[in-house]
Design a protein around this motif. Structure first.
Motif, PDB file in Angstrom:
ATOM      1  N   TYR A 799      66.171  39.711  32.212  1.00 41.98           N
ATOM      2  CA  TYR A 799      67.613  39.628  32.415  1.00 41.98           C
ATOM      3  C   TYR A 799      68.149  38.193  32.450  1.00 41.98           C
ATOM      4  CZ  TYR A 799      67.313  44.597  33.359  1.00 41.98           C
ATOM      5  OH  TYR A 799      67.105  45.948  33.245  1.00 41.98           O
ATOM      6  N   THR A 800      67.315  37.214  32.081  1.00 41.53           N
ATOM      7  CA  THR A 800      67.796  35.823  31.990  1.00 41.53           C
ATOM      8  C   THR A 800      67.517  35.311  30.583  1.00 41.53           C
ATOM      9  OG1 THR A 800      65.685  34.978  32.807  1.00 41.53           O
ATOM     10  CG2 THR A 800      67.428  35.361  34.431  1.00 41.53           C
ATOM     11  N   PRO A 801      68.353  34.418  30.085  1.00 41.03           N
ATOM     12  CA  PRO A 801      68.128  33.898  28.723  1.00 41.03           C
ATOM     13  C   PRO A 801      66.903  32.984  28.653  1.00 41.03           C
ATOM     14  CG  PRO A 801      69.972  32.771  29.776  1.00 41.03           C
ATOM     15  CD  PRO A 801      69.592  33.903  30.697  1.00 41.03           C
ATOM     16  N   ALA A 802      66.469  32.717  27.431  1.00 42.52           N
ATOM     17  CA  ALA A 802      65.298  31.845  27.232  1.00 42.52           C
ATOM     18  C   ALA A 802      65.567  30.451  27.790  1.00 42.52           C
ATOM     19  CB  ALA A 802      64.947  31.761  25.744  1.00 42.52           C
ATOM     20  N   ARG A 803      64.477  29.801  28.235  1.00 44.69           N
ATOM     21  CA  ARG A 803      64.504  28.462  28.812  1.00 44.69           C
ATOM     22  C   ARG A 803      65.242  28.433  30.158  1.00 44.69           C
ATOM     23  NH1 ARG A 803      65.245  27.843  23.469  1.00 44.69           N
ATOM     24  NH2 ARG A 803      67.501  27.733  23.700  1.00 44.69           N
ATOM     25  N   SER A 804      65.368  29.628  30.792  1.00 43.78           N
ATOM     26  CA  SER A 804      65.925  29.666  32.150  1.00 43.78           C
ATOM     27  C   SER A 804      64.885  29.169  33.142  1.00 43.78           C
ATOM     28  CB  SER A 804      66.366  31.081  32.503  1.00 43.78           C
ATOM     29  OG  SER A 804      67.417  31.505  31.660  1.00 43.78           O
ATOM     30  N   HIS A 805      65.370  28.768  34.311  1.00 46.33           N
ATOM     31  CA  HIS A 805      64.504  28.247  35.362  1.00 46.33           C
ATOM     32  C   HIS A 805      64.309  29.323  36.419  1.00 46.33           C
ATOM     33  CE1 HIS A 805      63.474  25.874  39.011  1.00 46.33           C
ATOM     34  NE2 HIS A 805      62.755  25.175  38.135  1.00 46.33           N
ATOM     35  N   ILE A 806      63.056  29.650  36.705  1.00 43.25           N
ATOM     36  CA  ILE A 806      62.700  30.647  37.726  1.00 43.25           C
ATOM     37  C   ILE A 806      61.937  29.923  38.818  1.00 43.25           C
ATOM     38  CG2 ILE A 806      61.460  32.775  38.218  1.00 43.25           C
ATOM     39  CD1 ILE A 806      61.831  33.546  35.291  1.00 43.25           C
ATOM     40  N   LEU A 807      62.374  30.084  40.064  1.00 44.07           N
ATOM     41  CA  LEU A 807      61.781  29.388  41.203  1.00 44.07           C
ATOM     42  C   LEU A 807      61.262  30.411  42.199  1.00 44.07           C
ATOM     43  CD1 LEU A 807      61.233  26.867  42.976  1.00 44.07           C
ATOM     44  CD2 LEU A 807      63.580  27.129  43.852  1.00 44.07           C
ATOM     45  N   ILE A 808      59.983  30.196  42.623  1.00 43.19           N
ATOM     46  CA  ILE A 808      59.381  30.994  43.691  1.00 43.19           C
ATOM     47  C   ILE A 808      59.155  30.057  44.867  1.00 43.19           C
ATOM     48  CG2 ILE A 808      57.453  32.452  44.386  1.00 43.19           C
ATOM     49  CD1 ILE A 808      56.949  33.062  41.460  1.00 43.19           C
ATOM     50  N   SER A 809      59.810  30.353  45.991  1.00 43.08           N
ATOM     51  CA  SER A 809      59.679  29.498  47.172  1.00 43.08           C
ATOM     52  C   SER A 809      59.405  30.370  48.378  1.00 43.08           C
ATOM     53  CB  SER A 809      60.962  28.695  47.392  1.00 43.08           C
ATOM     54  OG  SER A 809      62.070  29.569  47.579  1.00 43.08           O
ATOM     55  N   ALA A 810      58.828  29.752  49.413  1.00 42.40           N
ATOM     56  CA  ALA A 810      58.474  30.480  50.622  1.00 42.40           C
ATOM     57  C   ALA A 810      58.669  29.586  51.831  1.00 42.40           C
ATOM     58  CB  ALA A 810      57.031  30.980  50.564  1.00 42.40           C
ATOM     59  N   THR A 811      59.069  30.221  52.937  1.00 45.57           N
ATOM     60  CA  THR A 811      59.174  29.531  54.227  1.00 45.57           C
ATOM     61  C   THR A 811      58.624  30.464  55.288  1.00 45.57           C
ATOM     62  OG1 THR A 811      61.421  30.385  54.560  1.00 45.57           O
ATOM     63  CG2 THR A 811      61.192  28.195  53.564  1.00 45.57           C
ATOM     64  N   ALA A 812      57.958  29.877  56.266  1.00 42.52           N
ATOM     65  CA  ALA A 812      57.391  30.656  57.369  1.00 42.52           C
ATOM     66  C   ALA A 812      57.977  30.135  58.664  1.00 42.52           C
ATOM     67  CB  ALA A 812      55.872  30.549  57.378  1.00 42.52           C
ATOM     68  N   GLY A 813      58.613  31.032  59.400  1.00 43.41           N
ATOM     69  CA  GLY A 813      59.180  30.639  60.684  1.00 43.41           C
ATOM     70  C   GLY A 813      58.998  31.747  61.696  1.00 43.41           C
ATOM     71  N   GLY A 814      58.412  31.399  62.818  1.00 43.28           N
ATOM     72  CA  GLY A 814      58.189  32.418  63.839  1.00 43.28           C
ATOM     73  C   GLY A 814      57.152  33.425  63.381  1.00 43.28           C
ATOM     74  N   VAL A 818      59.309  34.421  54.614  1.00 47.77           N
ATOM     75  CA  VAL A 818      60.425  34.675  53.700  1.00 47.77           C
ATOM     76  C   VAL A 818      60.061  34.082  52.354  1.00 47.77           C
ATOM     77  CG1 VAL A 818      62.875  34.352  53.245  1.00 47.77           C
ATOM     78  CG2 VAL A 818      62.065  34.604  55.604  1.00 47.77           C
ATOM     79  N   VAL A 819      59.997  34.921  51.307  1.00 47.16           N
ATOM     80  CA  VAL A 819      59.673  34.497  49.945  1.00 47.16           C
ATOM     81  C   VAL A 819      60.870  34.821  49.075  1.00 47.16           C
ATOM     82  CG1 VAL A 819      58.085  34.699  48.012  1.00 47.16           C
ATOM     83  CG2 VAL A 819      57.246  35.004  50.358  1.00 47.16           C
ATOM     84  N   SER A 820      61.324  33.848  48.291  1.00 47.49           N
ATOM     85  CA  SER A 820      62.485  34.028  47.416  1.00 47.49           C
ATOM     86  C   SER A 820      62.082  33.829  45.974  1.00 47.49           C
ATOM     87  CB  SER A 820      63.603  33.039  47.780  1.00 47.49           C
ATOM     88  OG  SER A 820      64.050  33.253  49.108  1.00 47.49           O
ATOM     89  N   VAL A 821      62.613  34.680  45.109  1.00 44.83           N
ATOM     90  CA  VAL A 821      62.452  34.540  43.656  1.00 44.83           C
ATOM     91  C   VAL A 821      63.855  34.400  43.093  1.00 44.83           C
ATOM     92  CG1 VAL A 821      61.604  35.601  41.548  1.00 44.83           C
ATOM     93  CG2 VAL A 821      60.367  35.948  43.692  1.00 44.83           C
ATOM     94  N   THR A 822      64.180  33.181  42.597  1.00 42.87           N
ATOM     95  CA  THR A 822      65.543  32.893  42.127  1.00 42.87           C
ATOM     96  C   THR A 822      65.513  32.508  40.670  1.00 42.87           C
ATOM     97  OG1 THR A 822      65.382  30.585  42.807  1.00 42.87           O
ATOM     98  CG2 THR A 822      66.246  32.149  44.430  1.00 42.87           C
ATOM     99  N   ASP A 823      66.656  32.673  40.021  1.00 42.81           N
ATOM    100  CA  ASP A 823      66.801  32.265  38.628  1.00 42.81           C
ATOM    101  C   ASP A 823      68.207  31.713  38.446  1.00 42.81           C
ATOM    102  OD1 ASP A 823      68.703  34.419  37.673  1.00 42.81           O
ATOM    103  OD2 ASP A 823      67.030  35.690  38.302  1.00 42.81           O
ATOM    104  N   ASP A 824      68.472  31.081  37.295  1.00 46.86           N
ATOM    105  CA  ASP A 824      69.792  30.529  36.987  1.00 46.86           C
ATOM    106  C   ASP A 824      70.445  31.275  35.840  1.00 46.86           C
ATOM    107  OD1 ASP A 824      68.126  29.742  35.015  1.00 46.86           O
ATOM    108  OD2 ASP A 824      68.536  27.590  35.194  1.00 46.86           O
TER     109      ASP A 824
END
Length: 899
Positions: A799-814, A818-824
């Protein structure tokens, strides 16, 4: 004199009913016994007269049936446009209820109340349309034939041999404010049929040979007239209650039989039954609870036998409570519009009638406009067996206590006499002593206290002293007053005790029913419901209890009942109990010990009758079997059985409804799955078939083309395999067959495996992973979590066009990761943040990305839910989509060396 003050409860109920009636529209039904009697014609004629009188009349729907007379009456009347509904390739004309509500006339004509609407209309039946109009305050005139009344459906089928499918509930017919009967002789109706005024010639001949036979028409005509007469009787009874009339209105006869322990009662019941059959009148068998009879088992048994005899002969049995038999019967008779009372009269000696007035004399004196029929019986003690009285036991303790009270009163009176207190006050002391004894003890000690008080007062306080002679005859009045007051107070006290005891018995029965109902309402399941009811009955009756239930649906239980409660009792082990319970369930009648049916059974069997059928029985055995057959005990036992039956029926229906709902949902999911994946399965299979057939036809030298086709086959096979894996996975999740195999995993390894798995899809995208340098180990199912990230990455690639940026990030608190998968990319459609997790929901993917199955995100949510976490979707402020996973962290994870 009979009181004429209306009952406040009835008055309040009538006021509330009139208030509801004032807001509702008026319903008038033109009623007949068959088609062609002229109901529609009569309705249209009345409508034209109403319009001439100034009423606003609108035709909602009238079926002219091609009759010129009906069409002529329709001319000039405003008619609403009909609703056209297409069904099975045919356009049908139906009544438009929305147009009627929008037009909102004073009076609307809606023909054929029992008509079934075509599919697509708001209501399935036309009577539902009429009910909605009435609730909106619109007056309605309609037509109806007798064969369409629901309660007469079986009778009509038996008479005519035709099962009428279109019926109207009785409550709709009964709510009609006005009923106009349209009636013609059957010969005239047959003549109209032959002349073609009802149906066409071919249809008329078939109708005369089947439904419209003269014998059928005569029977239908009688049924319609009886329904009209019953309706008129209901209106008369309502008018009588509104006028608070004390005397009955003899528009129709209603008989009442006085039931008592006398042997003559059986003859009275049979005589009343014969007269009721001759008059075609309803009749009641009424008994009044009396303390003297209730304390004698033989008398109570005889009353119960007489009530059962009346029930077998078709009477409605009622047991009342009151201080006087005659007064209670007359009050009940006036309340229920009874016109004739039947009572037995035994030959008694004249001296007994002089000493005490009997029930017969009191009924004759207070009957007023009610006719009293005396049925002569045999004399008591001659030719009949008298009811034995209770065992004689002299209450010596009460007599001794009464003597002590009089002695104390005498000492107090002597002290008053020495103080020169007036003689009248001395008499009051003795009167108080007599009153106390009469209030505290029974009638015998009260009479004894009266006699002793008179003697003591005469001997010690009246000249000449110490003698029974009286110089002044006025003291005889004092002696008489003391005696009469003692008898009067003792009699009133006995009545008060009787009423108190009867009230306590009624309260105990009501409280027991309340507790049983409350207990049953909080339980579910046949075993628990039956167990609670059986335990309650066993504690209340003090005997053995066994409960039989037929397995399956209560609406159609045909199997023999089996013991569900009381397996180890003597009832359940007796060989007659099973057949007895089956007979009671089949015939819906009480049977067993103490009755005339199956008297060899070890217990009394009461049917478990629900709202639809009888599907079991309750068996109760106590030491005194006759006690259960007394009217009050039998009624209480039947009420308990009814509560249990309704509870079991409600529980079974709830389970059936739940099963049906589950089957419907499963079928819907199956249908949706098949319809959704059929195209997805067809596309790769068609590509594989086309590529493989082309390969077979290619020349051996076309190596480049061959490679492209092989790549196509490989890609489509992978796509098909993924689709089938998703379908299998969602099916396993639905069935609950997936249980996480949790172990300690490194998040970076899980994400790396997902990236390797989706590498062919991500070769045109830039993927970045940002994880904290020190991450705790996760106690998860690594394979399932890998599938979650694979599905999220595949979704981003599609669902994103070619050469899009996909980011997988994670934070741990308490205690949460929390893991996020984002795109532009373009982001999610507005309002679809939750819908994207629904099954088979698919957005607009890239043209070259292929078509997804719509199951990936649903699988993600199900897997994360198995781990106790959540997953959500949202649009990023700067553009693109963001999927956030929240997973709980396990306590005390093992330490791993950092590489």
């Amino acid at each position: 004199m009979t009181p004429t003050r209306p009952d406040p409860e009835h008055l309040l109920a009538r006021l509330r009913a009139e208030e509801r009636q004032a807001k509702r529209g008026k319903l008038k039904v033109f009623f007949g016994y068959a088609a062609g009697v002229g109901k529609t014609y009569a309705m249209l004629e009345a409508a034209r007269h109403a319009r001439t009188a100034g009423r606003e009349v609108v035709v909602g729907y009238v079926e002219p049936h091609g009759r010129p007379g009906t069409e002529a009456l329709l001319a000039g009347l405003e008619a609403l446009p009909t609703r056209r509904v297409e069904y099975a390739g045919v356009v049908l004309r139906e009544f438009d209820v929305d147009a009627a509500l929008a037009r909102r006339p004073d009076l609307i004509l809606v023909d054929e109340l029992a008509h079934t609407n075509a599919p697509g209309c708001r209501h399935a039946k036309r009577w539902q349309d009429v009910a909605e109009l009435l609730e909106a305050g619109i007056n309605v005139w309609t037509t109806l034939n007798v064969q369409h009344i629901e309660s007469l459906n079986d009778v009509i089928g038996q008479i005519t041999g035709v099962t009428v499918r279109e019926t109207v509930p009785d409550r709709i017919f009964e709510m009609a404010d006005e009923l106009e009967v349209t009636d013609i002789p059957p010969e005239d109706l047959l003549g109209r049929l032959r002349e073609g005024k009802v149906y066409r010639s071919e249809q008329a001949e078939r109708a005369i040979q089947s439904f419209f036979q003269r014998s059928n028409l005569v029977a239908l005509r009688e049924l319609s007239l009886r329904q009209a007469a019953r309706r008129v009787h209901t209106e008369v009874e309502s008018a009588r209650r509104r006028s608070a009339a004390g005397a009955p209105w003899a528009t129709t006869d209603r008989l009442l039989v006085c039931v008592g322990p006398s042997p003559t009662t059986a003859r009275v019941i049979r005589t009343a039954r014969q007269l009721a059959a001759a008059l075609d009148a309803p009749w009641l068998a009424v008994s009044v609870e009396q303390p003297g009879v209730a304390s004698v088992p033989a008398a109570a048994q005889r009353v119960a036998d007489h009530l059962r005899l009346a029930e077998r002969l078709g009477a409605e049995t009622v047991t009342l409570t009151g201080t006087g038999v005659a007064a209670t019967l007359l009050d009940y008779a006036r309340t229920n519009n009874v016109t004739k009372i039947f009572v037995g009269k035994t030959r008694t000696p004249p001296w007994r009638r002089w000493l005490r007035r009997g029930v017969v004399e009191e009924l004759l004196d207070g009957s007023g406009d009610i006719d009293v029929y005396l049925i002569q019986g045999a004399a008591e003690g001659r030719g009949t067996q008298a009811v034995p009285g209770p065992p004689s036991r002299v209450p010596w303790a009460e007599y001794l206590a009464a003597t002590g009270v009089v002695a104390v009163g005498s000492l107090l009176a002597g002290w008053f006499a020495r103080l020169r207190v007036a003689e009248a006050n001395v008499v009051m002391v003795f009167l108080a002593a007599v009153a106390w004894v009469a209030f505290r003890y029974s009638r015998g000690p009260a009479v004894w206290a009266s006699v002793v008080s008179v003697l003591v007062f005469d001997v010690f306080f009246v000249l000449p002293y110490y003698s029974l002679t009286v110089d002044d005859t006025q003291y005889l009045v004092t002696f008489g007053v003391l005696l009469v007051i003692g008898l009067l107070i003792s009699t009133l006290t006995a009545r008060l005790r009787t009423q108190l005891e009867l009230g306590r018995q009624r309260e105990r029965r009501t409280l027991a029913l309340h507790r049983l109902g409350k207990q049953l309402s909080s339980l579910a399941g046949d075993v628990f419901l039956v167990g609670a009811a059986g335990q309650h009955l066993r504690e209340t009756t003090g005997g053995e209890v066994a409960i039989y239930l037929a397995p399956g649906d209560p609406a159609g239980a045909k199997n023999p009942p089996a013991v569900v409660f009381g397996h180890n009792t003597g009832i359940a082990t007796h060989p007659v109990s099973g057949p007895a319970a089956h007979w009671v369930m089949t015939h819906d009648q009480i049977a067993g010990r103490g009755t005339d049916t199956l008297p060899n059974a070890p217990a009394l069997f009461v049917p478990l009758t629900g709202s639809q059928s009888t599907f079991g029985a309750i068996a109760v055995r106590v030491e005194a079997a006759d006690r259960l057959l007394q009217p009050d005990q039998r009624q209480w036992l039947e009420n308990c059985a009814s509560q249990l039956a309704l509870a079991v029926e409600r529980d079974r229906m709830a389970m059936s409804a739940a099963d049906a709902r589950l089957r419907a949902e499963t079928e819907q999911v199956r249908s949706t799955l098949l319809s959704s994946v059929s195209h997805d399965l067809k596309t790769p299979l068609a590509a594989i078939a086309g590529a493989s057939s082309t390969l077979l036809q290619l020349e051996p030298t076309a190596a480049g083309t061959r490679r492209e086709l092989l790549e196509t086959i490989s890609e489509e096979a992978v796509r098909l395999n993924g689709l089938l894996e998703n379908i299998l996975q969602i099916a396993r999740l639905d069935a609950g067959a997936v249980s996480p195999n949790k172990q300690w995993h490194v998040l970076e390894d899980v994400i790396g495996s997902a990236l390797r798995r989706t590498k062919p899809l991500l070769h045109r995208h830039h993927v970045e992973v940002r994880l904290p340098p020190e991450m705790s180990l996760l106690f998860v199912d690594g394979l399932l979590l890998e599938q979650v990230f694979s599905n999220l990455l595949e979704n981003a690639a599609r669902y994103t066009p070619a050469r899009s940026h996909i980011l997988i990030s994670a934070t741990a608190g308490g205690r949460e990761l929390v893991v996020s998968v984002t795109d532009d990319g373009p982001g999610l459609p507005a309002g679809s943040e939750e819908r994207v997790f629904d099954r088979f929901y698919r957005g607009a993917a890239r043209p070259d990305a292929g078509r997804g199955s719509g199951l990936g995100l649903a699988i993600c949510r199900a897997i994360i839910g198995l781990h106790g976490g959540t997953v959500g979707a949202a649009n990023r402020p700067g553009g693109g989509a963001e999927f956030t996973i929240r997973l709980p962290l396990a306590e005390h994870p093992p330490r791993m060396p950092v590489e």
